[in-house]
Design an enzyme around this catalytic site. Structure first.
Site, short mmCIF file in Angstrom:
data_model
loop_
_atom_site.label_atom_id
_atom_site.label_comp_id
_atom_site.label_asym_id
_atom_site.label_seq_id
_atom_site.Cartn_x
_atom_site.Cartn_y
_atom_site.Cartn_z
N HIS A 7 -42.62 74.67 10.46
CA HIS A 7 -42.96 75.83 11.29
C HIS A 7 -44.29 75.64 11.99
O HIS A 7 -45.08 74.78 11.63
CB HIS A 7 -42.99 77.14 10.47
CG HIS A 7 -43.96 77.16 9.32
ND1 HIS A 7 -43.61 76.80 8.04
CD2 HIS A 7 -45.27 77.49 9.26
CE1 HIS A 7 -44.67 76.92 7.24
NE2 HIS A 7 -45.70 77.33 7.96
N HIS A 79 -51.81 76.96 12.32
CA HIS A 79 -51.51 75.67 11.70
C HIS A 79 -50.10 75.20 12.02
O HIS A 79 -49.26 75.98 12.49
CB HIS A 79 -51.73 75.69 10.18
CG HIS A 79 -50.81 76.60 9.41
ND1 HIS A 79 -51.15 77.89 9.05
CD2 HIS A 79 -49.57 76.40 8.91
CE1 HIS A 79 -50.15 78.43 8.35
NE2 HIS A 79 -49.17 77.55 8.26
N GLU A 130 -50.39 72.03 7.29
CA GLU A 130 -49.79 72.41 6.01
C GLU A 130 -48.69 71.40 5.71
O GLU A 130 -47.94 71.03 6.61
CB GLU A 130 -49.18 73.83 6.13
CG GLU A 130 -48.50 74.31 4.86
CD GLU A 130 -47.90 75.72 5.00
OE1 GLU A 130 -47.72 76.21 6.13
OE2 GLU A 130 -47.63 76.33 3.94
#
Ligand code: CO
Length: 134
Positions: A7, A79, A130
């Site tokens: 994502h 992020h 991440e």
């Protein structure tokens, strides 16, 4: 090491308004809000076929996205999340290469119930990364 883009996360000052914009204006499928006290955020996911957009709103005192929203009051990209097969092996490989893992270096449980880690944005050209175990 690096797998799919899981994502792209956007920090938003008003999650309800962001949900309306994505659901009604952009016509996207949006999940119900999920509070993640351990991460200091409330999150919804927007499904866009080849990946997801994660909309983040601060939750509680000392939210890790509060400072970001002070600098970017209308919101912005926070992020990118990439999938890895083995998060502990990825962490050890990255640390050996000199990359900084945020927090105590141990994975936390992310929004999908899977282990996640964050890498210092200064080590990756200004972008917070991440990693999520796939
Ligand atoms: Co994320």
């Amino acid at each position: 090491m690096l797998g799919r883009l899981n994502h792209v996360a956007l920090a938003v000052p008003d999650l309800a308004a962001a949900v309306v914009a994505y659901r009604n204006t952009l016509g996207a499928e949006v999940t119900e809000p999920q509070a993640l006290p351990e991460h200091g955020v409330t999150v919804v996911f927007v499904n866009v076929g080849n990946t997801k957009i994660e909309l983040l709103e601060p939750l509680g005192e000392g939210s890790p996205i509060a400072a970001f929203l002070e600098k970017n009051p209308s919101g912005g990209m926070h992020h990118l999340c990439y999938e890895v097969d083995d998060i502990l092996a990825a962490r050890d490989q990255l640390k050996a290469a000199g990359a900084r893992v945020l927090g105590d270096g141990n994975p936390k449980t992310g929004a999908h119930g899977k282990p996640v880690l964050f890498l210092h944005p200064k080590d990756f050209f200004g972008t917070l990364i991440e990693l999520e175990q796939s």
